[in-house]
Design a protein around this motif. Structure first.
Motif, mmCIF file in Angstrom:
data_model
loop_
_atom_site.group_PDB
_atom_site.id
_atom_site.type_symbol
_atom_site.label_atom_id
_atom_site.label_comp_id
_atom_site.label_asym_id
_atom_site.label_seq_id
_atom_site.Cartn_x
_atom_site.Cartn_y
_atom_site.Cartn_z
ATOM 1 N N ALA A 150 3.680 -3.029 7.010
ATOM 2 C CA ALA A 150 3.739 -3.835 8.238
ATOM 3 C C ALA A 150 5.073 -4.560 8.362
ATOM 4 C CB ALA A 150 2.586 -4.836 8.256
ATOM 5 N N ASP A 151 5.529 -5.162 7.261
ATOM 6 C CA ASP A 151 6.803 -5.884 7.294
ATOM 7 C C ASP A 151 7.980 -4.921 7.454
ATOM 8 O OD1 ASP A 151 5.411 -8.192 7.027
ATOM 9 O OD2 ASP A 151 6.093 -8.676 4.998
ATOM 10 N N PHE A 152 7.894 -3.768 6.789
ATOM 11 C CA PHE A 152 8.976 -2.785 6.914
ATOM 12 C C PHE A 152 9.129 -2.323 8.359
ATOM 13 C CE2 PHE A 152 10.340 1.627 7.254
ATOM 14 C CZ PHE A 152 11.573 1.569 6.624
ATOM 15 N N ILE A 153 8.009 -2.004 9.011
ATOM 16 C CA ILE A 153 8.068 -1.526 10.401
ATOM 17 C C ILE A 153 8.577 -2.615 11.332
ATOM 18 C CG2 ILE A 153 6.620 -0.835 12.354
ATOM 19 C CD1 ILE A 153 7.336 1.402 10.386
ATOM 20 N N GLN A 154 8.173 -3.854 11.080
ATOM 21 C CA GLN A 154 8.657 -4.939 11.937
ATOM 22 C C GLN A 154 10.166 -5.112 11.792
ATOM 23 O OE1 GLN A 154 6.431 -8.586 11.598
ATOM 24 N NE2 GLN A 154 7.586 -9.591 13.234
ATOM 25 N N ILE A 155 10.667 -5.035 10.573
ATOM 26 C CA ILE A 155 12.116 -5.130 10.363
ATOM 27 C C ILE A 155 12.828 -3.956 11.023
ATOM 28 C CG2 ILE A 155 13.959 -5.082 8.628
ATOM 29 C CD1 ILE A 155 12.025 -6.511 6.719
ATOM 30 N N LEU A 156 12.279 -2.757 10.849
ATOM 31 C CA LEU A 156 12.858 -1.559 11.469
ATOM 32 C C LEU A 156 12.968 -1.730 12.982
ATOM 33 C CD1 LEU A 156 13.625 1.532 11.520
ATOM 34 C CD2 LEU A 156 11.167 1.970 11.742
ATOM 35 N N GLU A 157 11.895 -2.176 13.614
ATOM 36 C CA GLU A 157 11.891 -2.333 15.073
ATOM 37 C C GLU A 157 12.863 -3.409 15.530
ATOM 38 O OE1 GLU A 157 7.784 -2.934 15.999
ATOM 39 O OE2 GLU A 157 7.286 -0.785 15.875
ATOM 40 N N LYS A 191 0.845 -1.191 0.000
ATOM 41 C CA LYS A 191 0.000 0.000 0.000
ATOM 42 C C LYS A 191 0.884 1.245 0.000
ATOM 43 C CE LYS A 191 -0.678 0.168 5.026
ATOM 44 N NZ LYS A 191 -1.677 0.211 6.113
ATOM 45 N N GLU A 192 0.289 2.351 -0.422
ATOM 46 C CA GLU A 192 1.033 3.607 -0.510
ATOM 47 C C GLU A 192 1.046 4.293 0.847
ATOM 48 O OE1 GLU A 192 -0.234 6.986 -3.122
ATOM 49 O OE2 GLU A 192 1.263 6.093 -4.466
ATOM 50 N N VAL A 193 2.238 4.557 1.366
ATOM 51 C CA VAL A 193 2.366 5.170 2.695
ATOM 52 C C VAL A 193 3.468 6.223 2.678
ATOM 53 C CG1 VAL A 193 1.566 3.124 3.958
ATOM 54 C CG2 VAL A 193 4.001 3.390 3.465
ATOM 55 N N ASP A 194 3.411 7.100 3.666
ATOM 56 C CA ASP A 194 4.491 8.058 3.894
ATOM 57 C C ASP A 194 5.494 7.371 4.816
ATOM 58 O OD1 ASP A 194 6.180 10.074 4.866
ATOM 59 O OD2 ASP A 194 4.664 11.603 4.487
ATOM 60 N N LEU A 195 6.578 6.873 4.245
ATOM 61 C CA LEU A 195 7.543 6.064 4.993
ATOM 62 C C LEU A 195 8.226 6.868 6.102
ATOM 63 C CD1 LEU A 195 8.282 3.113 4.749
ATOM 64 C CD2 LEU A 195 10.275 3.754 3.414
ATOM 65 N N THR A 196 8.464 8.142 5.849
ATOM 66 C CA THR A 196 9.102 8.995 6.855
ATOM 67 C C THR A 196 8.219 9.112 8.090
ATOM 68 O OG1 THR A 196 10.221 10.270 5.136
ATOM 69 C CG2 THR A 196 10.036 11.279 7.312
ATOM 70 N N GLU A 197 6.966 9.391 7.882
ATOM 71 C CA GLU A 197 6.022 9.542 8.993
ATOM 72 C C GLU A 197 5.862 8.232 9.747
ATOM 73 O OE1 GLU A 197 1.262 10.509 9.639
ATOM 74 O OE2 GLU A 197 2.225 11.103 7.765
ATOM 75 N N THR A 225 8.020 5.773 9.970
ATOM 76 C CA THR A 225 9.259 5.492 10.702
ATOM 77 C C THR A 225 9.356 6.336 11.972
ATOM 78 O OG1 THR A 225 10.396 4.928 8.646
ATOM 79 C CG2 THR A 225 11.775 5.471 10.533
ATOM 80 N N GLU A 226 9.023 7.607 11.845
ATOM 81 C CA GLU A 226 9.079 8.513 13.005
ATOM 82 C C GLU A 226 8.163 8.028 14.128
ATOM 83 O OE1 GLU A 226 11.132 10.753 13.590
ATOM 84 O OE2 GLU A 226 11.759 11.810 11.775
ATOM 85 N N LYS A 227 6.953 7.591 13.772
ATOM 86 C CA LYS A 227 6.005 7.094 14.784
ATOM 87 C C LYS A 227 6.535 5.853 15.478
ATOM 88 C CE LYS A 227 1.630 8.805 12.865
ATOM 89 N NZ LYS A 227 0.345 8.425 12.221
ATOM 90 N N SER A 228 7.127 4.967 14.700
ATOM 91 C CA SER A 228 7.667 3.733 15.269
ATOM 92 C C SER A 228 8.838 4.025 16.206
ATOM 93 C CB SER A 228 8.113 2.789 14.156
ATOM 94 O OG SER A 228 8.634 1.601 14.681
ATOM 95 N N LEU A 229 9.709 4.929 15.798
ATOM 96 C CA LEU A 229 10.871 5.280 16.626
ATOM 97 C C LEU A 229 10.454 6.001 17.903
ATOM 98 C CD1 LEU A 229 13.367 6.513 13.871
ATOM 99 C CD2 LEU A 229 13.432 4.346 15.119
#
Length: 307
Positions: A213-220, A174-180, A182-186
């Motif tokens: 979802a997968d990107f955020i899980q990898i980031l975390e 899906k289309e998302v603002d990756l910066t936003e 990432t900031e929320k997750s951090l």
């Protein structure tokens, strides 16, 4: 995983077969051409021809030898290719049959882990809730139970996540603002970064299509790993196609680097956890066709995710 194993078995079979064919056919060709070129001379009492006719006959014989040698070479090449193709098909069938029981056992194991983790989740949550409700302070035995329950809950969550990664192959884009995102997750991870200098280099990515979802899980997972092993500093860099997380803790030894994404592998045996986090991150990356690598650079451990 099983596709790689199957392809490896086929490659080994083809390599051995091709080598044998090459040696045997080369021997046949060399022996045949050698025999043809070293026939005994005509008997002395044979019919005498004039020099011109004799030379013509010799040329004709030599020409026929060359034609025969070329035909033999073509026949050997065609036969070799045909044999290789047959071997390839047979190897594919045999490799599939050989890994079939292993694949079925592996699939059954994944389903079992997923089901068991799901069933364990409920009693663990009940234990944690009852301990909290008991509200017993300054009791080391209760504290020990709470600590071990938290460990079990974390381990169970990792097992469940790993099982889901194996079982679910669909990629939701899906289309998302990756910066936003990432900031929320951090932001939610900041309480764990007390005493650590966290440097961010986030280039505005705008909206991109990605499995969020997968990107955020990898980031975390990568940031969590950096928090565990960093001394004083973590560097995070993000742009529209790459995420880099580096920490200044002790670097990973060269012998451990190739195994760092293997399940249950721990370079630091004294560390907490069971070595599933990075394996989960790698599985998620592979599922999406992303590249996840690790290296030691400038006295730092650096993880790079290319998506």
């Amino acid at each position: 995983m099983f596709r790689k194993l199957r392809n490896r078995l086929i490659f080994i079979n083809l390599s051995i077969t091709s080598l044998v064919i090459l040696v045997v056919f080369a021997s046949i060709y060399v022996i045949s051409t050698h025999s043809a070129n070293h026939r005994p001379p005509m008997p002395e009492n044979s019919t005498n021809y004039s020099g011109e006719v004799e030379e013509l006959i010799e040329d004709r014989i030599q020409n026929e030898k060359n034609i025969a040698a070329r035909e033999l070479l073509v026949m050997l090449i065609v036969s070799g290719i045909a044999i290789d193709l047959i071997v390839a098909f047979v190897s594919y069938y045999l490799a599939e049959e050989a890994i079939k029981p292993v694949r079925e056992a592996y699939e059954a194991q994944k389903v079992f882990i997923a089901n068991a983790s799901h069933e364990i989740k409920t009693p663990l949550a009940a234990i944690a809730a009852n301990l909290e409700a008991a509200d017993i302070k300054d009791n080391k035995w209760i504290s020990n139970v709470e600590k071990e329950t938290a460990k079990l809950t974390e381990l169970n969550g990792e097992l469940l996540s790993l099982a889901r990664t194996d079982l679910i192959t669909d990629v939701s884009m899906k289309e998302v603002d990756l910066t936003e995102l990432t900031e929320k997750s951090l932001e939610s991870m900041k309480p764990r970064m007390i005493g650590i200098k966290f440097e961010k280099g986030i280039v505005a990515t705008g909206k991109i299509k990605i499995n969020a979802a997968d990107f955020i899980q990898i980031l975390e997972i990568l940031v969590d790993n950096a928090i565990k092993y960093s001394d004083k500093r973590i560097d995070l860099t993000l742009n529209s196609h790459e995420l880099i997380v580096a920490n200044d803790g002790a670097t990973i030894s060269e012998k451990d680097l190739p195994h760092i994404f293997e399940r249950f592998y721990q370079a630091d045996k004294s560390a907490e956890g069971v070595g599933l986090g990075l394996s989960i991150a790698k599985s998620l990356a592979d599922r999406n066709g992303w590249g996840l690598t690790v290296e030691n650079r400038d006295n730092k451990t650096k993880f790079t995710l290319k998506f």
